[in-house]
Design an enzyme around this catalytic site. Structure first.
Site, mmCIF file in Angstrom:
data_model
loop_
_atom_site.group_PDB
_atom_site.id
_atom_site.type_symbol
_atom_site.label_atom_id
_atom_site.label_comp_id
_atom_site.label_asym_id
_atom_site.label_seq_id
_atom_site.Cartn_x
_atom_site.Cartn_y
_atom_site.Cartn_z
ATOM 1 N N ASN A 88 0.827 -1.207 0.000
ATOM 2 C CA ASN A 88 0.000 0.000 0.000
ATOM 3 C C ASN A 88 0.860 1.256 0.000
ATOM 4 O O ASN A 88 1.109 1.849 -1.040
ATOM 5 C CB ASN A 88 -0.950 -0.009 1.205
ATOM 6 C CG ASN A 88 -2.139 0.911 1.009
ATOM 7 O OD1 ASN A 88 -2.042 1.944 0.354
ATOM 8 N ND2 ASN A 88 -3.275 0.543 1.571
ATOM 9 N N ASP A 89 1.351 1.654 1.164
ATOM 10 C CA ASP A 89 2.085 2.913 1.265
ATOM 11 C C ASP A 89 3.327 2.945 0.381
ATOM 12 O O ASP A 89 3.700 4.007 -0.130
ATOM 13 C CB ASP A 89 2.501 3.163 2.720
ATOM 14 C CG ASP A 89 1.306 3.380 3.629
ATOM 15 O OD1 ASP A 89 0.269 3.853 3.139
ATOM 16 O OD2 ASP A 89 1.411 3.061 4.829
ATOM 17 N N VAL A 90 3.970 1.793 0.178
ATOM 18 C CA VAL A 90 5.240 1.770 -0.558
ATOM 19 C C VAL A 90 5.061 1.968 -2.059
ATOM 20 O O VAL A 90 6.042 2.089 -2.795
ATOM 21 C CB VAL A 90 6.010 0.459 -0.301
ATOM 22 C CG1 VAL A 90 6.372 0.346 1.168
ATOM 23 C CG2 VAL A 90 5.219 -0.754 -0.775
ATOM 24 N N ALA A 131 0.056 4.379 7.248
ATOM 25 C CA ALA A 131 0.135 5.837 7.281
ATOM 26 C C ALA A 131 -1.230 6.483 7.350
ATOM 27 O O ALA A 131 -1.352 7.684 7.596
ATOM 28 C CB ALA A 131 0.889 6.348 6.056
#
Length: 475
Positions: free
Chosen positions: A401-403, A442
């Site tokens: 997701n965030d990466v 996040a």
């Protein structure tokens, strides 16, 4: 065993530690590195026990040896069972628990040495810098113990993964550290009263809890790496106190490698260690828009079937797989390997993109894919793989997701702004396997979900990958 022979065995154990650590640098040689390190530790423990039992300072020494071997046998049995039973998804929690007990053991070794020396003033006495180092071992070990268990609980979902703070928490933590250091100085100048060093313990235990609890779940990989370093530093200090060279070296190796790994993790997130420790970032409970943005207009995603995804994958020339924590949760690594093998057999070039903070601990994705016997030359880190995305036909994102969130490059208001990401959005097509549009740690929407070239395949990652495998076989 003569002292000269003990020294030679100690040197052998130290060499084994260094060689083992060197081999841990690569997944291919890591199993051998583990065995070499374990062999070195076995030598060091054996030589230490023989040396200690030969001192004859206490009539109960040989009786205590029986208990030492009993405890070692029980602990070895527990370690064996844990190694066999713990799932890969729980490996970060296991590492945190190991850090905790390592820190506590070092603190008790230092406390035990102080107590023993003062109980036998005619035989042993601690002088010079040893009292201060003993107290520092207690401080660092105690902080590591409670801090690691907070990290364990956050990773396991047993407590709130969001930062837990209160007004003035930095002043409280500063006061706890200051009191611990003052007690250290008092003990170092008043060595005959061991009560001062025992008084350090509760303050350090509370500090470890409050300091770690104020850090969010998104930063737990960095925290685990840092606490791993702390456990090594505490062990090295305990080795200095007990005059045990292998323990000093082993602790120093763990401490140094942990600090290096922490720096690598921080660089991978483009954040300073101070920001990780004090910025209260990473609230897993904070709700992202889930598809609407923060107060913005509703947006849509393209929901496709495994059949659609299989056609796109089978007709691609190059595919880059981006694994994330969702892959680990679903235990889909073997199925992903099977899918990759099918694509390779059709002439597709397959690579894996490994982000340094993907998953919940450093190297989580590497270990996960190594378990599925994915060839090491297919695993590329962020700097290696990013240039390939622009020419890739498909970026297959599984549970990440965030990466892969483009807002890290474009949105200054995003909590992950400035964090280096995998350039999955630059591929010609993107297939994302996710359970939902939920946010990552996040707590922010992933802009990649709403990209017109993104195909969303919702559901459990393992079931979806198996469906892709079935469809690719049918083509």
């Amino acid at each position: 065993m003569s002292l000269s022979l003990v020294g030679f065995v100690y040197i052998l154990s130290i060499v084994a530690f260094i060689l083992g650590l060197k081999r841990l640098a690569s997944p291919k040689t890591a199993p051998a590195g583990n065995l070499i390190g374990a062999f070195g530790m076995g030598l060091a423990v054996l030589a230490t026990i023989v040396t200690w039992s030969s001192h004859g300072v206490d009539v109960s020494v040989r009786h205590n040896l029986v208990w030492i071997f009993v405890v070692m046998a029980l602990a070895s049995a527990v370690g064996w069972v844990l190694a066999k039973k713990i799932e890969m998804t729980a490996m970060p929690q296991l590492v945190a628990a190991f850090n905790a007990f390592g820190g506590l053991a070092s603190a008790f070794v230092a406390l035990g040495e102080v107590t023993h020396a003062q109980a036998h003033p005619g035989i042993e006495h601690i002088t010079g810098s040893v009292p201060a180092v003993a107290a520092l071992s207690v401080i660092i070990g105690a902080i590591t113990f409670t801090g690691s268990f907070v990290a364990f609980a956050k990773l396991q979902g047993m407590i709130n993964t969001a930062p837990v703070t209160f007004p003035g928490i930095r002043w409280v933590n500063g006061a706890l550290l200051l009191v611990s250091l003052v007690l250290t100085v008092v003990f170092a100048t008043n060595m005959d009263n061991q009560g001062w060093v025992w008084a350090v313990l509760p303050f350090a235990l509370v500090l470890g809890w409050t300091a770690t609890n104020a850090i969010g779940g998104a930063d737990m990989p960095v925290v685990v790496a840092l606490l791993n370093s702390f456990s090594g530093i505490a062990a090295s200090a305990a080795g200095y106190v007990t005059d045990n060279e292998p323990l000093v070296v082993a602790g120093a190796l763990v401490g140094a490698s942990g600090i290096i790994l922490t720096a690598i993790m921080c660089r991978g997130m483009n954040r300073t260690l101070a920001h990780v420790l004090f910025a209260a970032f990473g609230t897993a409970d904070s709700a992202g828009g889930g598809g609407s943005g923060a107060g913005g207009p509703a947006r849509t995603v393209r929901n496709f079937t495994p059949e659609d995804g299989a056609i796109l994958l089978a007709n691609a020339r190059s595919v880059i797989v981006v694994p994330g924590y969702g892959l680990a949760v679903a235990q889909a690594q073997h199925n992903v390997r099977e899918l990759a093998d099918l694509l390779i057999a059709k002439g597709v070039d397959v690579k894996y993109a490994i982000h340094p903070v993907a998953g919940r601990m450093p190297g989580h994705m590497n270990v996960l894919l190594a378990e599925a016997n994915v060839p090491y030359d297919q695993l590329l880190d962020l700097d290696q793989v990013n240039p390939y995305f622009e020419t890739a036909d498909v970026a297959l994102v599984i549970g990440a997701n965030d990466v892969v969130n483009p807002s890290a490059r474009s949105d200054p208001s995003s909590p992950i702004y400035g964090m280096p990401i995998l350039d999955a959005d630059k591929a010609r097509n993107v297939i994302i396997l996710k359970r939902s549009l939920g946010t990552g740690f996040a707590g922010t929407d992933n802009e990649l979900f709403f990209d017109p070239k993104t195909m969303m395949l919702f559901g459990d990652a393992k079931k979806t990958v198996l469906a892709l495998v079935s469809e690719v076989k049918a083509l």
